[in-house]
Design an enzyme around this catalytic site. Structure first.
Site, PDB file in Angstrom:
ATOM      1  N   MET A 148       5.187   2.613   1.576  1.00 10.32           N
ATOM      2  CA  MET A 148       6.435   2.255   2.241  1.00 10.32           C
ATOM      3  C   MET A 148       6.989   3.474   2.949  1.00 10.32           C
ATOM      4  O   MET A 148       7.114   4.548   2.359  1.00 10.32           O
ATOM      5  CB  MET A 148       7.449   1.712   1.228  1.00 10.32           C
ATOM      6  CG  MET A 148       8.779   1.315   1.862  1.00 10.32           C
ATOM      7  SD  MET A 148       8.594  -0.022   3.079  1.00 10.32           S
ATOM      8  CE  MET A 148      10.070   0.220   4.060  1.00 10.32           C
ATOM      9  N   GLU A 149       7.382   3.270   4.217  1.00 11.10           N
ATOM     10  CA  GLU A 149       7.718   4.351   5.131  1.00 11.10           C
ATOM     11  C   GLU A 149       9.139   4.864   5.017  1.00 11.10           C
ATOM     12  O   GLU A 149       9.780   5.170   6.025  1.00 11.10           O
ATOM     13  CB  GLU A 149       7.471   3.893   6.576  1.00 11.10           C
ATOM     14  CG  GLU A 149       8.348   2.744   7.070  1.00 11.10           C
ATOM     15  CD  GLU A 149       7.775   1.362   6.851  1.00 11.10           C
ATOM     16  OE1 GLU A 149       8.219   0.424   7.535  1.00 11.10           O
ATOM     17  OE2 GLU A 149       6.876   1.213   5.992  1.00 11.10           O
ATOM     18  N   HIS A 174       5.352   5.712  11.206  1.00  9.01           N
ATOM     19  CA  HIS A 174       6.597   4.949  11.087  1.00  9.01           C
ATOM     20  C   HIS A 174       7.838   5.826  11.213  1.00  9.01           C
ATOM     21  O   HIS A 174       8.925   5.311  11.514  1.00  9.01           O
ATOM     22  CB  HIS A 174       6.653   4.247   9.732  1.00  9.01           C
ATOM     23  CG  HIS A 174       5.909   2.961   9.679  1.00  9.01           C
ATOM     24  ND1 HIS A 174       6.076   1.958  10.591  1.00  9.01           N
ATOM     25  CD2 HIS A 174       4.992   2.486   8.778  1.00  9.01           C
ATOM     26  CE1 HIS A 174       5.304   0.925  10.267  1.00  9.01           C
ATOM     27  NE2 HIS A 174       4.637   1.226   9.180  1.00  9.01           N
ATOM     28  N   HIS A 182      -0.545   6.406   8.722  1.00  7.62           N
ATOM     29  CA  HIS A 182       0.173   5.174   9.069  1.00  7.62           C
ATOM     30  C   HIS A 182       1.657   5.312   8.736  1.00  7.62           C
ATOM     31  O   HIS A 182       2.530   5.046   9.576  1.00  7.62           O
ATOM     32  CB  HIS A 182      -0.447   4.012   8.291  1.00  7.62           C
ATOM     33  CG  HIS A 182       0.210   2.686   8.493  1.00  7.62           C
ATOM     34  ND1 HIS A 182      -0.407   1.644   9.150  1.00  7.62           N
ATOM     35  CD2 HIS A 182       1.428   2.217   8.124  1.00  7.62           C
ATOM     36  CE1 HIS A 182       0.406   0.595   9.175  1.00  7.62           C
ATOM     37  NE2 HIS A 182       1.526   0.914   8.543  1.00  7.62           N
ATOM     38  N   GLU A 183       1.943   5.738   7.507  1.00  7.16           N
ATOM     39  CA  GLU A 183       3.351   5.847   7.107  1.00  7.16           C
ATOM     40  C   GLU A 183       4.071   6.919   7.913  1.00  7.16           C
ATOM     41  O   GLU A 183       5.260   6.762   8.239  1.00  7.16           O
ATOM     42  CB  GLU A 183       3.452   6.129   5.603  1.00  7.16           C
ATOM     43  CG  GLU A 183       2.789   5.089   4.716  1.00  7.16           C
ATOM     44  CD  GLU A 183       3.209   3.671   5.043  1.00  7.16           C
ATOM     45  OE1 GLU A 183       4.412   3.437   5.274  1.00  7.16           O
ATOM     46  OE2 GLU A 183       2.327   2.786   5.061  1.00  7.16           O
ATOM     47  N   GLY A 228       0.828  -1.191   0.000  1.00  6.32           N
ATOM     48  CA  GLY A 228       0.000   0.000   0.000  1.00  6.32           C
ATOM     49  C   GLY A 228       0.863   1.240   0.000  1.00  6.32           C
ATOM     50  O   GLY A 228       0.597   2.225  -0.697  1.00  6.32           O
TER      51      GLY A 228
END
Length: 821
Positions: A261-262, A297, A293-294, A259
Site C-alpha cells: 500500500m502506497e 504512486h 510500483h509503490e 501486496g
C-alpha cells in the site's frame, strides 16, 4: 454499512474544504485491550456563505464518546458509519472522540500478536474505505488535508507514519505530514519493529519488520535498499520532480491483504517479502517490482490523486507500467518477463470474464462497486496500454505530459481528462480516438497469423461489439533451430495485413509482447518443436501465453498442452516461465480442466516432469527450487515426503526451511497424514506456521476435517484472516472431489451471508479461495447461477462468484470436449 455514493461525494466536496486533520490515539493498552480511543479534530470550511449546511463525517466505532462542533456538544449518534452534521458557520472545528476496535482482517487498525515471541504489532490500512475504522474523517479521495498523528504507545515501541516521528515525551510520538493527504493513504505503524535505516540523496530511508524476522530483514535489506535507491534516482530523472513527502519507510507487516500500500512516507508491504528461506530470482524480481510500483504512486496517486474511484486505474496502471520500466532499466531485474508471463495473464483472464469492464470510465456509483472492479484490468491491461502509448508518443511527449500534469495538479486531484490535456499540450494528437479504442472498450482482440497461397497474413479479430483498436506490433519468423530469420513491423486493424516472412518458419505475432491481445499461431499449437529454443524471451512468453489461453478457452486439450510441457519445459531458459507455466499445469490443468477420474494420472505426469526438471537442475539454483516445490505438491510417495520432512534425502545443495517444511506437511495432510501438523508447529511456532497448520487441518481427507473447514469459511471465526484464507485453500481440493461433493450445496447456500461478518478484501478473498472450483459439473453451475440471481449480494461476493462461475463454465466446456473419464 452503506458504501459512499458518487453523488454524495460530489455534494460533500462541493460543500467542504478540509484544512487540517489531527488524530490522537491512545494505544498504551494495545497488548491486552480489544479497543482504543481515537480523538479526531477536523478543521474545515463550507462554501455556503453563512447559510445553513448539512453533511456527515464517516466514523465506524464501537462507541461514540463525544462529538463537538464549534464548541457545542452534538446530540447525535453514529448511524451506519455516519455522524450527521449541520451548522451555519463558514469556518468549523469538529472533535470526535470514539472507542474503536482493533481489527484482525488487515483493514482499519490491525493488531497482530506474533506467536513466535508474543509481541504485539499494529498497522493501519485505510484503503479503500477503512480509514473511518480508526479515525473520524471525510472519507473520499478529493478531500485532502495535512494530517498530524499524536500517538500514545508503549515507550519501547517504534512508531511510524506518513511523516517524521518526533518523540515529545516517553511514550508520546507526534507524526506530522504538512502535505495534503487523502484519508485512504493515511497510515500508522507501531510496535517493537526490527529496523534497518539508511539515507539516499537526502532522503531518510527505513525498512522494518517484526522482531522475529530481524535476521531475515538484515539479510534482505541490502537488496531492498538497493532497489529503493535505484528507483528514486530513476523517478527523479524521469519525472523531473523530487519525492515530496520527506522520509521514506517501508514496513513489511503481517496479515496484509494487498501486496503493498502506497502510503506516502510509509509504504506497507506483506512481510512474506522478507524471505526467511529459499527464494528464487523471480521472487526477488517480484519484490523489486512491488517496491518500484509503490514508489511510483508517490507521484501518481499521492501527489496527484484521482477525484473519484473511477480513475483508480490511473494510479495502478501507471505504477504498474513505471515499475516494470524502472525495474528493468535501473535495477538489473528482468521485470518485463515477469509482467508478460504473470501479470498480463492475470489481466487476460479478467478481460475475458463476464465481469470485464473498460480500463477507464466504468461509472462506479459507489466505493464498493469501484473496489469490485479493482483487478487485473486496472493493473496489467492498463499498464500494457500505457506502454503502447509511450512508444507511440515517444518519451519526449509522454514524459513532458506527465511533468505538466504533476506541476498543474500537485497536492490536489485530477481526472483522466486532465492527463489527456497535459499530453495534448506536450504535442500528442488524436488522443480521443486512442482513448475510445483502448480505455473505453472492454475485451481482448485476437491476433491470428495464417498462411495461404499468397503467403502469410495477420488478422485482428475483435471481441463481440468491436473495439476499433489498431495494434502496432513486431511479427517475427523463427527457424527450426529457434534462430530469428526475419521480422516485420506492422500495424493491423480491421483489415488483414500481408507479411513478407519466409515460408516454413514459426511466425509469432507481437513478438516483443508489446500489445494487449490474444495470439493464435498458424498451425494452432502443433509445430512448436522449437519453442524452448526461440532466442527471443518475449516471443517465447507470447507463445506460452497462447498455450495457456488455448487451454482456458477450451480450444486446446489440456493433455496435449501437458505433452508440450513435457517436451519443451526442460529446455526453457527462463525460470519465471518454468515456474509460471508449471504452476498453471499443476493448479488449473490438472484440477478443474481434467475429469475427476483422470486427475491422479495427470498429477503423476506432472510429478514425473518435476522429477526430470529436478534431476537436471543446478544444485541450489532457482530451477531446482521450482522443480522441488512442484514435486512436493504432486507426489504421492509418502515415504519420500516423510524423509524430506525429517531432513533426509534432500536435493543436493538444499536445506529444509520453514516454507518448505510446511509445504511438505500440507502435502502429507492431503494424503491423510495428520501426525505431522503439531510437530511441525512446534518446530515453527510462527504466524506462518499457524496459518499453514490450519491449512493442513482443512486438507485432511476426512469428513470431520471438511466439516470444520466449512464452518470456518461460512461462520464468524476466532482465527486470523490469514488462517481463514489457509482453511479456504484446503477445503475443496481436486483430489478429494468425492469427499467434498456433499458440501458444495451448503457452501453455495451460505456464502452470501458471510457479508454479514466480513467485508472488503477479506470477504472477496475467502469467497474466491474457498470456491468449489474442482466440482466441474452442470449442477454446480446451476447452483452458482441461482445464487447470482439474488438481488441482495454484496459486491464483494457477487464479483468473485461471477468470475469463479465463468472459470467453472470454461472448465466444464473443456472437460466435455476433451475429457476421457
Amino acid at each position: 454499512m452503506p458504501s459512499l455514493r458518487r453523488e454524495e461525494a460530489r455534494e460533500r466536496a462541493a460543500l467542504l474544504s478540509v484544512h487540517s486533520v489531527r488524530v490522537e490515539l491512545d494505544l498504551r493498552d494495545a497488548r491486552t485491550a480489544d479497543t482504543f480511543t481515537s480523538t479526531t479534530t477536523l478543521h474545515f470550511s463550507t462554501g455556503t456563505g453563512g447559510a445553513t449546511w448539512r453533511t456527515f463525517v464517516d466514523v465506524s466505532c464501537v462507541r461514540l464518546h463525544r462529538a463537538v462542533l464549534n464548541g457545542v456538544q452534538l446530540d447525535a449518534d453514529v448511524v451506519d458509519g455516519r455522524l450527521a452534521l449541520d451548522g451555519d458557520q463558514l469556518n468549523n472545528e469538529l472533535v470526535v472522540e470514539a472507542e474503536m476496535a482493533y481489527s484482525s482482517d488487515g483493514e482499519g487498525l490491525h493488531r497482530h500478536v506474533d506467536p513466535a515471541d508474543g509481541e504485539t504489532y499494529l498497522y493501519a490500512m485505510s484503503f479503500l474505505d477503512a480509514a473511518p475504522r480508526w479515525f473520524a474523517c471525510f472519507d473520499q479521495p478529493d478531500l485532502k488535508a495535512p494530517v498530524t498523528l499524536l500517538v500514545h504507545a508503549p515507550g519501547t515501541w517504534r512508531v511510524l507514519g506518513n511523516g517524521p516521528a518526533v518523540e515529545l515525551a516517553p511514550g508520546l510520538v507526534e507524526i506530522r505530514q504538512p502535505r495534503p493527504l487523502a484519508s485512504y493513504f493515511v497510515t500508522l505503524v507501531a510496535g517493537p519493529w526490527a529496523s534497518v535505516l539508511d539515507e539516499h540523496d537526502g532522503i531518510p530511508l527505513g525498512v522494518h519488520a517484526k522482531a522475529s524476522l530481524a535476521e531475515a530483514l538484515r539479510r534482505e535489506a541490502p537488496d531492498v535498499l538497493a532497489v529503493t535507491r535505484a528507483s528514486f534516482d530513476a523517478y527523479h530523472r524521469l519525472f523531473g520532480l523530487r519525492y515530496p513527502f520527506g522520509e521514506y519507510h517501508q514496513a513489511f507487516v503481517p496479515d496484509f491483504n494487498a501486496g503493498a500500500m502506497e502510503n506516502p512516507g510509509c509504504v506497507t508491504l506483506r512481510d512474506q517479502m522478507v524471505f526467511t528461506g529459499a527464494a528464487g530470482e523471480f521472487e526477488r524480481c517480484g519484490r523489486a517490482s512491488t517496491i518500484a510500483h509503490e514508489m511510483a504512486h508517490m507521484w501518481f496517486g499521492d501527489l496527484v490523486t484521482m477525484r473519484w474511484w473511477d480513475d483508480l486505474w490511473l494510479n495502478e496502471s501507471f505504477a504498474e507500467y513505471m515499475a516494470q520500466r524502472v525495474c528493468s532499466e535501473a535495477t538489473g531485474y528482468d521485470a518485463w518477463s515477469d509482467f508478460g508471463i504473470v501479470r498480463k495473464a492475470w489481466g487476460s483472464v479478467a478481460d475475458q470474464a463476464p465481469s470485464t469492464h473498460p480500463v477507464a470510465g466504468n461509472g462506479s456509483a459507489t466505493a464498493a462497486e469501484a473496489l469490485s472492479q479493482f483487478d487485473g484490468i486496472s493493473y496489467a491491461k492498463g499498464a500494457a496500454v500505457l506502454g503502447q502509448l509511450a512508444v507511440h508518443l515517444g518519451d519526449r511527449v509522454f514524459l513532458a505530459g506527465l511533468r505538466d500534469h504533476f506541476a498543474r495538479h500537485a497536492y490536489g486531484n485530477a481526472e483522466l481528462a486532465d492527463l489527456m490535456a497535459a499530453w495534448t499540450r506536450a504535442g500528442a494528437v488524436d488522443l480521443e480516438g486512442w482513448q475510445r479504442a483502448w480505455l473505453q472498450t472492454s475485451g481482448m482482440d485476437r491476433l491470428e497469423v495464417a498462411r495461404d497461397d499468397e503467403g502469410w497474413r495477420l488478422t485482428r479479430v475483435a471481441p463481440e461489439g468491436g473495439s476499433g483498436r489498431s495494434h502496432a506490433v513486431q511479427v517475427a519468423a523463427f527457424g527450426a533451430d529457434g534462430r530469428e530469420l526475419a521480422r516485420e513491423a506492422v500495424t493491423v486493424a480491421a483489415s488483414p495485413v500481408r507479411l513478407g516472412l519466409p515460408a516454413g518458419s514459426l511466425v509469432v505475432p507481437d513478438a516483443d509482447d508489446a500489445t494487449w491481445a490474444r495470439v493464435r499461431l498458424a498451425d494452432g499449437w502443433s509445430g512448436l518443436d522449437a519453442l524452448a529454443s526461440l532466442e527471443s524471451t518475449p516471443a517465447r512468453i507470447v507463445v506460452w501465453n497462447s498455450v495457456r489461453d488455448g487451454v482456458l478457452s477450451a480450444e486446446l486439450d489440456p493433455a496435449a498442452a501437458l505433452t508440450l510441457l513435457e517436451e519443451q519445459l526442460p529446455a526453457e531458459p527462463s525460470d519465471v516461465v518454468v515456474k509460471t507455466v508449471l504452476g498453471a499445469a499443476a493448479g488449473t490443468w490438472a484440477g478443474p480442466y481434467t475429469a475427476a477420474a483422470d486427475r491422479p494420472a495427470v498429477a503423476a505426469r506432472l510429478a514425473a516432469l518435476a522429477e526430470t526438471l529436478l534431476t537436471g537442475a543446478e544444485p541450489g539454483g532457482d530451477r531446482q527450487l521450482v522443480a522441488w516445490r512442484t514435486l512436493i505438491d504432486t507426489t504421492t510417495d509418502q515415504d519420500r515426503l516423510t524423509g524430506w520432512w525429517e531432513g533426509t534425502g534432500l536435493p543436493p545443495g538444499r536445506e529444509l526451511d520453514e516454507d518448505l517444511t510446511w509445504r511438505i506437511a500440507v502435502r502429507m495432510s492431503v494424503l491423510g497424514r495428520d501426525q505431522v501438523v503439531e510437530p511441525t508447529l512446534e518446530r515453527h511456532p510462527t504466524a506462518v506456521g499457524r496459518a499453514q497448520a490450519a491449512r493442513c487441518r482443512a486438507s485432511l481427507p476426512t469428513a470431520a476435517a471438511k466439516e470444520w473447514a466449512l464452518q470456518v469459511v461460512l461462520q464468524p471465526s476466532e482465527l486470523s484472516a490469514y488462517e481463514v484464507y489457509a482453511v479456504a485453500d484446503g477445503l475443496f481440493l481436486p483430489e478429494q472431489h468425492e469427499l467434498t461433493a456433499p458440501l458444495v450445496p451448503r457452501w453455495l447456500d451460505g456464502v452470501a451471508a458471510t457479508s454479514g461478518f466480513r467485508s472488503g478484501w477479506s470477504l472477496s478473498t475467502v469467497v474466491t479461495r474457498s470456491f468449489p472450483a474442482a466440482h466441474v459439473d452442470p449442477g454446480t453451475l446451476e447452483q452458482v447461477d441461482a445464487v447470482l440471481a439474488r438481488d441482495d449480494l454484496d459486491p464483494a461476493v457477487r464479483r468473485p462468484l461471477v468470475d469463479c462461475g465463468d472459470a467453472l463454465r470454461r472448465a466444464l466446456t473443456s472437460v466435455q470436449r476433451f475429457g476421457r473419464a
